[in-house]
Write an enzyme that holds these catalytic residues in place. Structure first.
Site, PDB file in Angstrom:
ATOM      1  N   LYS A  77       0.841  -1.208   0.000  1.00 10.46           N
ATOM      2  CA  LYS A  77       0.000   0.000   0.000  1.00 10.46           C
ATOM      3  C   LYS A  77       0.878   1.261   0.000  1.00 10.46           C
ATOM      4  CE  LYS A  77      -3.662  -2.679   2.112  1.00 10.46           C
ATOM      5  NZ  LYS A  77      -4.858  -2.709   2.979  1.00 10.46           N
ATOM      6  N   GLU A  89     -11.592 -10.482  -1.249  1.00 11.18           N
ATOM      7  CA  GLU A  89     -11.331  -9.623  -0.103  1.00 11.18           C
ATOM      8  C   GLU A  89     -12.652  -9.193   0.537  1.00 11.18           C
ATOM      9  OE1 GLU A  89      -7.784  -6.667  -0.871  1.00 11.18           O
ATOM     10  OE2 GLU A  89      -9.428  -6.281  -2.231  1.00 11.18           O
TER      11      GLU A  89
END
Length: 298
Positions: free
Chosen positions: A47, A213
């Site tokens: 990220k 997810e």
């Protein structure tokens, strides 16, 4: 009552979701009872971390020392060796690739734009990232959907562009907490899968990994149990069988992503339809991610 109202609303609002599939009928079919052999794949999504290039290189160097006997290419003669992929922020990709490639770790990009070039300030093209060693691209990550407003049309265009330009896509799908509470996680995932794979051919599916997810389990401390996750993966194979055929459904690797930790990875990877993990926070600690990629095989 809330569910009865919400489900028709979602399917009605997404009536065009299945429209692109008019050339191939969408029918969710039961997944095959035969367990196909699929190569495990563990991916670390860094990220917007770490803070500096030096920190990124430090993390890559630490991780490179932790590959176990069953990871690629330490055991490259084994078709079932665990493929390891890391997704650094764009500014760090080239340098991280220099370190990672030496030990067989593959490097990916967290996102990309679907145009080749032009007046798109802040955007990055497939040719740019491919030229610095990128092999995988995340498409449809929940944070790109929610924070940056990537819709299914944009995600589909990214998937098609990544594949057309010779790279591989990890397509992320999953339901929000509200959708989970309404009991419509399967419908949400089916809609996302069908829209995001529009005009992706059966042959191209060889270069697509699906990452389930559950958005409510990402960085929240809430846990999706291994058996629950596996049930969704089985359902997704049924969707893939409807969109393509059973061969594609059996061959496609499906990762689980949602607060994966060293404590939860073994149970997840013991499931028949979970082929790997897409790891967030734990991938920023070399020892934790090292334990995850070296999960105990059963």
């Amino acid at each position: 009552m809330k569910l009865c109202l919400a489900l028709p609303a979602i399917l009605a609002a997404s009536s065009d979701a299945f429209a692109p599939m008019s050339r191939r009928a969408f029918v969710a079919r039961p997944s095959s009872s035969l367990e196909a052999a699929r190569q495990p794949i563990m991916a670390g999504n860094w990220k917007m971390n770490p803070a500096t290039e030096a920190d990124a290189l430090g993390l890559a160097n630490e991780l490179s020392k932790l590959l176990g006997d069953e990871t690629c290419p330490v055991n490259e003669d084994d078709d079932m060796c665990t493929e390891v992929v890391v997704f650094p922020p764009h500014p760090f990709i080239a340098k991280v690739h220099e370190v990672a490639s030496e030990v067989g770790i593959t490097v990916g990009a967290q996102s990309v734009f679907f145009e080749d070039k032009g007046a798109y300030t802040g955007a990055v093209s497939t040719s740019m990232i491919k030229s610095i060693g990128v092999e995988y691209v995340l498409c449809g990550h929940s944070e790109r959907r929610s924070v940056f407003n990537d819709d299914d049309d944009a995600i589909n265009r990214k998937v098609q562009k990544v594949l057309a330009d010779g790279m591989k896509a990890i397509l992320c799908i999953g339901e929000t907490k509200e959708e989970y509470d309404l009991g419509i996680k399967e419908e949400v995932c089916a809609i996302q899968l069908s829209k995001d794979l529009y005009e992706v051919t059966k042959e191209q599916m060889e270069n697509v990994v699906i990452a389930y997810e559950p958005v409510w389990a990402i960085g929240t401390g809430l846990v999706c149990g291994a058996e629950d996750a596996n049930a969704v993966h089985k359902y997704l194979r049924g969707v893939l069988a409807g969109l393509y055929d059973q061969e594609v459904a059996d061959a496609t690797r499906i990762q689980y992503g949602g607060s994966v930790t060293p404590d939860s990875v073994d149970a997840l990877m013991a499931m028949s339809d979970i082929d790997g993990c897409l790891v967030g926070g734990a991938s920023l600690a070399a020892d934790k991610f090292g334990r995850i990629i070296n999960y105990v095989r059963k």
